[in-house]
Each structure stands twice: as structure tokens, then as C-alpha cells.
Design an enzyme around this catalytic site. Structure first.
Site, PDB file in Angstrom:
ATOM      1  CE1 TYR A 129      81.833  38.952 -66.527  1.00  0.00           C
ATOM      2  CE2 TYR A 129      81.503  37.803 -64.387  1.00  0.00           C
ATOM      3  CZ  TYR A 129      81.375  39.029 -65.305  1.00  0.00           C
ATOM      4  OH  TYR A 129      80.774  39.922 -64.659  1.00  0.00           O
TER       5      TYR A 129
ATOM      6  CD  GLU B 297      86.406  43.784 -67.129  1.00  0.00           C
ATOM      7  OE1 GLU B 297      85.601  44.341 -66.073  1.00  0.00           O
ATOM      8  OE2 GLU B 297      85.814  42.999 -68.149  1.00  0.00           O
TER       9      GLU B 297
END
Length: 222
Positions: free
Chosen positions: A144, A151
Site C-alpha cells: 500500500y 500515486e
């Protein structure tokens, strides 16, 4: 009513698992067939299914709020919103869709969801697995963090393609001109993304400790 809720949450998790399995299989098949050229077409080949899966993931917030799924609301809210915000940006900017970073981002999102939804399915069936539990709450966290970093890179690479919106005038006793600088807003969003990810990781570590301690107590009773 209980059977309907179980059937619904099982169907939802199964749909998400099948959707992400198809995306991963499609991406791998295209990469093995076309090599590096497949990276540029990743969004065009799997973008619709990815968008559908991420849009439906908003339902998970209602699942947690309603008690159908037992999880912390805050980290799930951060995960769902950051993915959908970034996906909207990618959809709106055609220039960024062919970037290799988008392929990497989709791949990480896929792996994360393929690690999570099988565990959710097993929990619905009341047959939890210690291996899936460990993967869900241990291996999932560093992946994650890596996806959040990707991102951030995606947003940074999108900045040159974003133009500021033209001035907007509104009349209220006087004329006021407002100039929205979208690249600046995205730059401000980067620290917000980092803060949200930090809070999410902190919450996930607490959730991990809770579930592993619960499993250990269950095994000691046996």
C-alpha cells in the site's frame, strides 16, 4: 434478512475479486504478447473494468457503516477516495493514460485488491485462513505504501499536462475575479495524500495487531 446480507456481501466481494483477476490476467497476457508496447495501452484495455471496480468500492464505506463488514471506516475512506480521485484525473488527462506509471499503478492496485478480497470472502464463509490473514494485514501494508508513492509520481507527471482554468467572474454588488490554478491544487494535494496514507498505515497496523491477537487467542483455546 441475515441471509440476504451475507449473500450480498459475498456477491460483492466475489465480483471485485473476479474483476481484478480479469484485469491482472489481461495485463499479463498483453505484456507477454506485446512486451513493453503493452504498457502504453494498459488504460485502454482495462480502464473501464478498473473504473467500474473502483467506483463500486465506494459501497464499502456503507458496508462498514452498516456493520455488514467489520473494518475501520477511516482507513477505508482514505483508500477509496484517493484511488477514485486519481482515477478521475487519469480519465480526464488523455496524455497521462499512456504513461508507464499508470500501468505500474494499476498493477499495484490489482495486487492489493487480490490480496484483500479473498480474505474477505473467507471471512464471509466463516473459514478464515491464517495465511490469508497474515497476507492481508502484513504483506498488504508495504504494498500500500508503494502504491501511494506511485500515486504521487503519477500526479507529478500529470502536472505539465494540466492547464489553469480561465478566470471566473461572479457579480455580487461588485465583480470578483477568481483564478483557479489546478497544478497548484494538485501540488497541495500531494502532502494531503501523504498525510492520509500515514494515518491509514497507522490505523492498519492497529487493525493488524487486533486481528493477529484475536487469532492467537482463538488458537490457544483450541
Amino acid at each position: 434478512m441475515l441471509s440476504f446480507r451475507l449473500a450480498y456481501i459475498f456477491s460483492y466481494n466475489l465480483f471485485q475479486f473476479c474483476g481484478h483477476t480479469w484485469i491482472l490476467a489481461n495485463s499479463i497476457a498483453r505484456f507477454l504478447t506485446f512486451g513493453r508496447d503493452a504498457l502504453a495501452d494498459t488504460f485502454y484495455s482495462v480502464g473501464f473494468v478498473m473504473s467500474l471496480c473502483q467506483l463500486l468500492s465506494i459501497l464499502e464505506l456503507f458496508h462498514i457503516a452498516d456493520g455488514i463488514e467489520k473494518a475501520r471506516l477511516l482507513p477505508r475512506f482514505v483508500q477509496v477516495m484517493e484511488k477514485n480521485i486519481l482515477l478521475i484525473m487519469v480519465i480526464m488527462l488523455e496524455e497521462i493514460q499512456s504513461k508507464p506509471v499508470v500501468c505500474v499503478l494499476f498493477f499495484l492496485w490489482n495486487i492489493l485488491d487480490l490480496l484483500r478480497y479473498p480474505h474477505e470472502l473467507l471471512c464471509v464463509l466463516d473459514t478464515p485462513s491464517i495465511a490469508m490473514l497474515w497476507i492481508r494485514y502484513t504483506l498488504w501494508i508495504p504494498l500500500y505504501i508503494l502504491s501511494v508513492a506511485t500515486e504521487g509520481v503519477t500526479i507529478y507527471q500529470a502536472l505539465p499536462y494540466i492547464e489553469p482554468t480561465p478566470p471566473v467572474s461572479c457579480t455580487l454588488n461588485s465583480t470578483v475575479s477568481a483564478h483557479i490554478h489546478l497544478p497548484f491544487l494538485l501540488m497541495l494535494y500531494l502532502p494531503v495524500l501523504a498525510l492520509g496514507a500515514s494515518v491509514t498505515v497507522w490505523q492498519l497496523l492497529k487493525e493488524r495487531r487486533h486481528h493477529l491477537e484475536k487469532w492467537n487467542k482463538k488458537m490457544k483455546r483450541k
